[in-house]
Write a protein that holds these residues in place. Structure first.
Motif, PDB file in Angstrom:
ATOM      1  N   GLN A   1       0.829  -1.206   0.000  1.00 18.03           N
ATOM      2  CA  GLN A   1       0.000   0.000   0.000  1.00 18.03           C
ATOM      3  C   GLN A   1       0.867   1.261   0.000  1.00 18.03           C
ATOM      4  O   GLN A   1       0.568   2.247  -0.691  1.00 18.03           O
ATOM      5  N   MET A   2       1.970   1.236   0.773  1.00 19.05           N
ATOM      6  CA  MET A   2       2.863   2.394   0.817  1.00 19.05           C
ATOM      7  C   MET A   2       3.521   2.622  -0.546  1.00 19.05           C
ATOM      8  O   MET A   2       3.677   3.761  -0.999  1.00 19.05           O
ATOM      9  N   LEU A   3       3.933   1.536  -1.235  1.00 19.00           N
ATOM     10  CA  LEU A   3       4.524   1.672  -2.557  1.00 19.00           C
ATOM     11  C   LEU A   3       3.549   2.261  -3.556  1.00 19.00           C
ATOM     12  O   LEU A   3       3.917   3.055  -4.423  1.00 19.00           O
ATOM     13  N   GLU A   4       2.247   1.855  -3.436  1.00 19.42           N
ATOM     14  CA  GLU A   4       1.243   2.417  -4.339  1.00 19.42           C
ATOM     15  C   GLU A   4       1.049   3.904  -4.084  1.00 19.42           C
ATOM     16  O   GLU A   4       0.874   4.697  -5.015  1.00 19.42           O
ATOM     17  N   LEU A   5       1.091   4.313  -2.794  1.00 22.37           N
ATOM     18  CA  LEU A   5       0.954   5.738  -2.482  1.00 22.37           C
ATOM     19  C   LEU A   5       2.128   6.553  -3.034  1.00 22.37           C
ATOM     20  O   LEU A   5       1.964   7.694  -3.461  1.00 22.37           O
ATOM     21  N   MET A   6       3.329   5.950  -3.034  1.00 25.30           N
ATOM     22  CA  MET A   6       4.496   6.678  -3.530  1.00 25.30           C
ATOM     23  C   MET A   6       4.432   6.910  -5.030  1.00 25.30           C
ATOM     24  O   MET A   6       5.151   7.768  -5.558  1.00 25.30           O
ATOM     25  N   GLN A   7       3.570   6.171  -5.749  1.00 29.50           N
ATOM     26  CA  GLN A   7       3.444   6.340  -7.187  1.00 29.50           C
ATOM     27  C   GLN A   7       2.469   7.440  -7.575  1.00 29.50           C
ATOM     28  O   GLN A   7       2.356   7.782  -8.753  1.00 29.50           O
ATOM     29  N   THR A   8       1.738   8.013  -6.603  1.00 25.56           N
ATOM     30  CA  THR A   8       0.781   9.077  -6.908  1.00 25.56           C
ATOM     31  C   THR A   8       1.524  10.347  -7.301  1.00 25.56           C
ATOM     32  O   THR A   8       2.641  10.608  -6.829  1.00 25.56           O
ATOM     33  N   PRO A   9       0.932  11.205  -8.181  1.00 25.99           N
ATOM     34  CA  PRO A   9       1.616  12.432  -8.644  1.00 25.99           C
ATOM     35  C   PRO A   9       1.952  13.389  -7.502  1.00 25.99           C
ATOM     36  O   PRO A   9       3.007  14.033  -7.523  1.00 25.99           O
ATOM     37  N   GLN A  10       1.062  13.508  -6.499  1.00 33.39           N
ATOM     38  CA  GLN A  10       1.326  14.454  -5.414  1.00 33.39           C
ATOM     39  C   GLN A  10       2.570  14.045  -4.618  1.00 33.39           C
ATOM     40  O   GLN A  10       3.423  14.880  -4.297  1.00 33.39           O
ATOM     41  N   VAL A  11       2.671  12.759  -4.322  1.00 26.63           N
ATOM     42  CA  VAL A  11       3.828  12.297  -3.552  1.00 26.63           C
ATOM     43  C   VAL A  11       5.114  12.442  -4.372  1.00 26.63           C
ATOM     44  O   VAL A  11       6.169  12.852  -3.853  1.00 26.63           O
ATOM     45  N   LYS A  12       5.062  12.132  -5.654  1.00 25.88           N
ATOM     46  CA  LYS A  12       6.245  12.283  -6.505  1.00 25.88           C
ATOM     47  C   LYS A  12       6.708  13.734  -6.573  1.00 25.88           C
ATOM     48  O   LYS A  12       7.907  14.039  -6.514  1.00 25.88           O
ATOM     49  N   GLU A  13       5.734  14.676  -6.702  1.00 23.13           N
ATOM     50  CA  GLU A  13       6.096  16.094  -6.773  1.00 23.13           C
ATOM     51  C   GLU A  13       6.739  16.558  -5.472  1.00 23.13           C
ATOM     52  O   GLU A  13       7.731  17.288  -5.467  1.00 23.13           O
TER      53      GLU A  13
END
Length: 710
Positions: A53-65
């Protein structure tokens, strides 16, 4: 037994840890090194649901930015120090894990040997030991047998000189090249024949390929070494050798033994791969074989030959022994950066020196391959140096784990630096090769364009112009090549050169205003050369300066006065230039004869003298129009002034004039023609008595004590 095994393992851990501690002092210098990593686990555990679940959250645009913004932020000093400590700790940890891996594999070697024996048994069983053994023996002997047959069929070449003297192959570079290299090529081809002809089993084929490579490398090492010995010991023109044959043979034998041992050691390590040996076991065997390389190097150091009258330095011998020992320790502990820096510090200068010595020997050899071929000599010399350095640079990057594809496409700092550094080395080597080729070509043209070897006046003028312009062009070319090479290197390292060029332009304008005199001199010199106002070897006059032009620079000309002093005159101070060595010169001679001279007779005498000058082989090539009488110049107070003239080549009029004057004096004397000289006539009529009376009166008035003057 288990206790003994545990005790042996502990002792082995202790010994390898000691060598690890000895190399730990250089760890800070080797932070960019990439030692062999510890073997990873064969399978990775499935991450828990929370991790997924944490890895999936890290792939979101907001987290990447947000992560990109944080990465751009400059790290604080504490973070930088922590990163440095962490990098050093990771380096030390990798080295320790490497040592532990090798020590653990050493204890497991007996089991791995048993497993390898089973693999070999299963591999050989279908074909049989007799067939496989025969094929391996043929692999070892095929090259040697075919080469022996080749040497029997093709005898040693002999070179016959013009005086029927036979020159052996050892004294002729071209024949030596054929005699050393061609048999090695025959050996290599014959070694590959059984490798390709026999139907090897898969594992045995891998082992046979490694053995064939080792055999070919060993054979070419011997051939190349013997060729180098023959080249570096070729006698020079004075009969002396650049290096004694005994010394060359000593280093040839040690270097050949080192390379052969290394080649077969490498083959042994490669053979272990298809037999299932672990990485640690192969490292352990390599380190043990490395002790043999260390022993060969130490033996060469302690038994190296010395010149007559010199003593072998014990300090240097011990220093080199310790140095080679440290290299082995760095190899064992995995500090590849320090290891290869140490290897290059020893091998690279020696390799470059030997290559240069061999090329120069080829060039100096009387019947050599490169004799009297300056361009080919420079191309081979600098080309070999460039190839050696380039190969060393790429191999260094490979040993550090920087593969070519990664360096070409990687965007990490290490990749960019490595790509820029290796590219910079290649650029500098190419610039060096280009400069030496251009300089050799220009120097060759200067040697060919010697003025004293010209046959005609036009040829002499052309050669003088080349002697003037080519040195300046050579200097300008050197500056252009150096500037372009430096800019390309900086660009390859990631430095923006556009601001540098713009800044250099601004600085150039500022320097131009501050150094107007220098700019004036340089520009004036360019126009003087463009107008072909003077050349090297010509005599010029300009204001108070005069002399023979000896050399040029970008801003001045050197004039050698006829009395010896050398004057350096900036081009901006020359002004109008009088060139006394162009095309022709007219020399005029003025003579004073008495009024009773027969002018017709005098003209005939001078005509005869002119003909005698033309008949003289020393003067006739330099006379354009011989000496002749032009007529009466004027009537003087005491003489008739007659004018003579002759046209000669520039610079030759002085010698011809001196000899002509001597001939005129003798001819006039023989023909009764007298030179007029000013005389003073004193008339004594009517005044002689008065003069005697005045003198007697002065004597009578003198005091009696005064003595008459003597």
């Amino acid at each position: 037994m288990m206790g003994l095994a545990i005790g042996a393992r502990g002792i082995l851990h202790l010994l390898i840890s000691i060598t690890f501690v000895l190399a730990l002092a250089g760890a800070a210098i080797a932070q960019t090194a990439n030692p062999p990593s510890a073997p990873s686990s064969a399978t990775a555990a499935q991450p828990p649901a929370e991790v997924r679940q944490m890895l999936e959250l890290m792939q979101t645009p907001q987290v990447k930015e947000w992560m990109a913004t944080q990465m751009k932020a400059a790290p604080t000093s504490t973070q930088a120090e922590t990163a440095e400590v962490s990098a050093l700790s990771e380096l030390v940890g990798q080295a320790r894990r490497h040592v532990e891996m090798v020590s653990d594999a050493a204890l497991a070697i007996p089991d791995e040997v048993a497993s390898a024996s089973d693999i070999v048994e299963r591999e050989v069983a279908p074909s049989g030991w007799v067939l496989i053994t025969t094929e391996v023996v043929m692999l070892f002997l095929a090259g040697a047998l075919v080469e022996l047959l080749f040497r029997i069929v093709v005898p040693k070449p002999q070179i016959r000189q013009s005086d029927d003297e036979v020159m052996t192959v050892a004294h002729h570079a071209t024949a030596n090249l054929f005699y050393r290299i061609v048999p090695a090529v025959v050996f290599a081809v014959a070694t590959l024949v059984p490798l390709l002809a026999f139907n090897w089993p898969p594992i045995t084929r891998s082992m046979a390929i490694a053995i064939a490579i080792a055999l070919i490398v060993a054979r070419f090492a011997v051939a190349s070494g013997r060729l180098l010995v023959a080249l570096v010991t070729l006698p020079r023109a004075d009969g002396e050798r650049q290096i004694s044959r005994a010394k060359a043979l000593f280093w040839f034998r040690r270097c050949a033994l080192f390379l052969i041992y290394f080649a077969f050691g490498w083959a042994a390590i490669q053979v272990m791969v298809p037999l299932g040996f672990s990485d640690g076991a192969r490292y352990f065997v390599a380190y043990i074989l490395g002790l043999g390389l260390f022993a060969i190097a130490v033996e060469a150091v302690w038994s190296r030959p010395v010149e007559e009258g010199e003593h072998r330095s014990l300090t240097l011998s011990w220093a080199l022994t310790i140095y080679f020992g440290l290299l082995w320790v760095l190899w064992v502990t995995g500090f590849n950066l320090l290891l290869w820096i140490g290897i290059y510090a020893v091998l690279l200068p020696r390799a470059l020196a030997v290559a240069t010595l061999a090329v120069r020997s080829l060039h100096r050899a009387e019947a050599g391959l490169l004799a009297k071929r300056t361009i080919a000599t420079v191309l081979l010399d600098r080309g070999v140096r460039a190839l050696i350095i380039t190969a060393a640079a790429f191999w260094f990057g490979r040993m550090l784990g920087l593969a070519a594809d990664r360096m070409a496409a990687g965007e990490m700092m290490v990749d960019r630096i490595a790509r820029g550094a290796i590219g910079g080395i290649v650029i500098l080597l190419a610039a060096d090769l280009l400069w030496h080729l251009a300089r050799a070509y220009i120097n060759g043209k200067l040697d060919e364009a010697r003025v004293d070897g010209a046959a005609t006046d036009e040829e002499k003028a052309r050669r003088a112009r080349l002697q003037t312009l080519l040195p300046i062009f050579r200097n300008i070319l050197a500056v252009i090549i150096a500037v372009i090479a430096v800019l390309m290197v900086l660009s390859g390292l990631g430095v923006q050169i556009a601001p540098l060029i713009a800044g250099a332009g601004v600085v150039g304008v500022a320097v131009g205003f501050g150094a107007q005199t220098i700019v004036k001199d340089v520009i004036s010199g360019m126009f003087y050369l463009w107008d072909d106002a003077f050349r090297v070897g010509e005599y010029i006059e300009s204001g108070s300066h005069k002399g023979v032009v000896e050399a040029f620079s970008l801003r001045s000309v050197k004039l050698r006065h006829h009395r010896g002093p050398l004057t350096t005159v900036p081009f901006g101070e020359l002004g109008a230039v009088k060139n006394l060595n162009r095309d022709w010169t007219i020399d005029k001679i003025t003579l004073n004869v008495t009024y009773d001279t027969d002018l017709v007779k005098a003209k005939k005498v001078i005509k005869q003298i002119g003909q005698q000058l033309l008949d003289n082989p020393d003067y006739s090539p330099h006379i354009i129009e011989t000496l002749k009488m032009k007529g009466v110049e004027q009537f003087g107070e005491f003489a008739i002034v007659i004018r003579l003239a002759m046209m000669t080549k520039p610079g030759e009029q002085f010698v011809i004039r001196r000899n002509a004057l001597a001939m005129i004096r003798n001819a006039f004397k023989e023909n009764g023609i007298e030179f007029a000289v000013p005389t003073v006539q004193v008339s004594s009529e009517g005044h002689e008595a008065d003069a005697r009376a005045a003198a007697a009166s002065r004597l009578s008035q003198r005091p009696s004590s005064e003595e008459p003057a003597v």
